[in-house]
Design a protein around this motif. Structure first.
Motif, PDB file in Angstrom:
ATOM      1  N   THR A  49     -48.755  16.525  -8.944  1.00 42.37           N
ATOM      2  CA  THR A  49     -47.363  16.964  -9.033  1.00 42.37           C
ATOM      3  C   THR A  49     -46.420  15.773  -8.981  1.00 42.37           C
ATOM      4  O   THR A  49     -45.501  15.646  -9.808  1.00 42.37           O
ATOM      5  CB  THR A  49     -47.046  17.930  -7.877  1.00 42.37           C
ATOM      6  N   TRP A  50     -46.655  14.899  -8.026  1.00 41.47           N
ATOM      7  CA  TRP A  50     -45.783  13.730  -7.855  1.00 41.47           C
ATOM      8  C   TRP A  50     -45.817  12.832  -9.087  1.00 41.47           C
ATOM      9  O   TRP A  50     -44.779  12.406  -9.589  1.00 41.47           O
ATOM     10  CB  TRP A  50     -46.210  12.956  -6.613  1.00 41.47           C
ATOM     11  N   ALA A  55     -43.474  10.601 -13.988  1.00 43.47           N
ATOM     12  CA  ALA A  55     -43.572  10.360 -15.429  1.00 43.47           C
ATOM     13  C   ALA A  55     -42.430  11.040 -16.173  1.00 43.47           C
ATOM     14  O   ALA A  55     -41.861  10.479 -17.122  1.00 43.47           O
ATOM     15  CB  ALA A  55     -44.917  10.862 -15.951  1.00 43.47           C
ATOM     16  N   LEU A  56     -42.073  12.244 -15.748  1.00 41.94           N
ATOM     17  CA  LEU A  56     -40.945  12.947 -16.357  1.00 41.94           C
ATOM     18  C   LEU A  56     -39.646  12.178 -16.134  1.00 41.94           C
ATOM     19  O   LEU A  56     -38.825  12.035 -17.056  1.00 41.94           O
ATOM     20  CB  LEU A  56     -40.832  14.354 -15.760  1.00 41.94           C
ATOM     21  N   ALA A  84     -47.569  11.963  -2.351  1.00 41.05           N
ATOM     22  CA  ALA A  84     -48.427  13.147  -2.320  1.00 41.05           C
ATOM     23  C   ALA A  84     -48.368  13.837  -0.972  1.00 41.05           C
ATOM     24  O   ALA A  84     -48.293  15.075  -0.888  1.00 41.05           O
ATOM     25  CB  ALA A  84     -49.864  12.753  -2.648  1.00 41.05           C
ATOM     26  N   GLU A  85     -48.399  13.061   0.082  1.00 37.91           N
ATOM     27  CA  GLU A  85     -48.407  13.647   1.426  1.00 37.91           C
ATOM     28  C   GLU A  85     -47.112  14.396   1.721  1.00 37.91           C
ATOM     29  O   GLU A  85     -47.145  15.476   2.339  1.00 37.91           O
ATOM     30  CB  GLU A  85     -48.640  12.546   2.456  1.00 37.91           C
ATOM     31  N   GLU A  86     -45.998  13.853   1.278  1.00 31.58           N
ATOM     32  CA  GLU A  86     -44.723  14.521   1.535  1.00 31.58           C
ATOM     33  C   GLU A  86     -44.660  15.879   0.843  1.00 31.58           C
ATOM     34  O   GLU A  86     -44.191  16.861   1.424  1.00 31.58           O
ATOM     35  CB  GLU A  86     -43.571  13.630   1.071  1.00 31.58           C
ATOM     36  N   ILE A  87     -45.146  15.942  -0.385  1.00 31.60           N
ATOM     37  CA  ILE A  87     -45.136  17.215  -1.112  1.00 31.60           C
ATOM     38  C   ILE A  87     -46.126  18.196  -0.488  1.00 31.60           C
ATOM     39  O   ILE A  87     -45.815  19.376  -0.277  1.00 31.60           O
ATOM     40  CB  ILE A  87     -45.457  16.990  -2.595  1.00 31.60           C
ATOM     41  N   TRP A 100     -46.319  22.323  -9.341  1.00 28.76           N
ATOM     42  CA  TRP A 100     -47.170  21.546 -10.233  1.00 28.76           C
ATOM     43  C   TRP A 100     -47.122  22.097 -11.650  1.00 28.76           C
ATOM     44  O   TRP A 100     -46.964  21.332 -12.621  1.00 28.76           O
ATOM     45  CB  TRP A 100     -48.605  21.541  -9.704  1.00 28.76           C
ATOM     46  N   ARG A 101     -47.239  23.399 -11.785  1.00 32.45           N
ATOM     47  CA  ARG A 101     -47.196  24.002 -13.117  1.00 32.45           C
ATOM     48  C   ARG A 101     -45.873  23.716 -13.811  1.00 32.45           C
ATOM     49  O   ARG A 101     -45.837  23.343 -14.988  1.00 32.45           O
ATOM     50  CB  ARG A 101     -47.432  25.509 -13.009  1.00 32.45           C
ATOM     51  N   ASP A 102     -44.781  23.860 -13.085  1.00 31.29           N
ATOM     52  CA  ASP A 102     -43.467  23.638 -13.677  1.00 31.29           C
ATOM     53  C   ASP A 102     -43.309  22.182 -14.119  1.00 31.29           C
ATOM     54  O   ASP A 102     -42.846  21.904 -15.237  1.00 31.29           O
ATOM     55  CB  ASP A 102     -42.372  23.991 -12.668  1.00 31.29           C
TER      56      ASP A 102
END
Length: 265
Positions: A49-50, A55-56, A84-87, A100-102
């Motif tokens: 996700t991160w 990248a976006l 990653a840990e924060e999310i 993640w999907r979004d």
């Protein structure tokens, strides 16, 4: 279909395969440890996700990405893990899955709509759209392997692995750099057996030093998801042999890698 569009399709399909692994997991399974020390399945998806979101940002707001890069350089060995840990710590599994999907769907749209010749800034040199999508395939496959290992699931190798192998081959000299080793002055020939029985090859056919083996095993090696002793990847030549001990397809420190499962004796 253009080559760029085909690579983006492969990124979409690789992400969808990992989604199948996690889409129906219980909260307890999301908390299950993976082979990456200290990382649960939730951390693996949070990392994807991160990186998709970064990248976006790089593809849509170069100035904002530059500011994020400056922050990252203050803690080069920890900023990825911290993201990653924060999310993972902030979101319940259902919310994490939705985010993640979004994020990956938004990144896919931006990459598809990017004008020809677009260069996307990154932590190293800027990348073209196809290269960015290829890098995302590599990371998605590698972290998906961690998840599959945690679940005891077996994934069927696909032709998408050629993208992972290509990055691993192209990153040969970088792997030497991070290990403080002088890169070889000549290219190697890398010949890999694809899942469909065909072959994936890189480098000149008449190269003196060669690497051979199954495509999936080479991908496990260069993503450091398995120890060399457990894989059927073979080298011919001293420099090629040394490379297989240090090969990595990703940027940053190599990390400890995986311990061998087999007994050397």
């Amino acid at each position: 279909m253009s080559e760029v569009a085909a690579v983006i399709d492969d990124l979409r399909d690789e992400s969808a395969e990992v989604d199948l692994l996690v889409g129906e997991l219980s909260a307890e399974q999301w908390a299950a440890p993976t082979p990456a020390p200290g990382w649960s399945i939730a951390h693996q998806i949070a990392h994807l996700t991160w990186t998709d979101e970064v990248a976006l940002l790089a593809a849509t707001d170069a100035d904002a990405f530059a500011a994020e890069t400056a922050k990252a350089m203050k803690a080069p060995d920890s900023f990825v893990d911290r993201g990653a840990e924060e999310i993972a710590d902030a979101l319940a599994p259902a919310a994490l899955l939705t985010r993640w999907r979004d994020g990956r769907h938004r990144l896919e749209r931006v990459l598809r709509e990017a004008p020809a010749g677009t260069r996307i800034p990154w932590y190293g040199p800027p990348m073209g759209v196809a290269s960015m999508a290829t890098a995302r395939i590599m990371e998605t496959w590698a972290h998906g392997q961690d998840i599959a290992d945690a679940l005891g699931a077996t994934r069927t190798p696909t032709a998408r692995l050629r993208h992972v192998a290509r990055i691993g081959v192209r990153a040969r000299d970088y792997a030497c750099l991070v290990h403080g080793i002088e890169a070889p002055g000549e290219e190697f020939r890398v010949e890999l057996e694809a899942p469909d029985g065909g072959a994936v090859a890189f480098g000149p056919e008449d190269a003196a030093q060669r690497v051979t083996g199954p495509l999936v095993d080479f991908c496990l090696l260069v993503t450091r998801r398995a120890h060399r002793d457990d894989l059927a990847v073979r080298a011919s030549g001293p420099d090629a042999d040394r490379w297989l001990d240090i090969a990595q397809a990703f940027a940053g420190p190599p990390g400890p890698g995986r311990a061998p499962r087999t007994d050397p004796a």
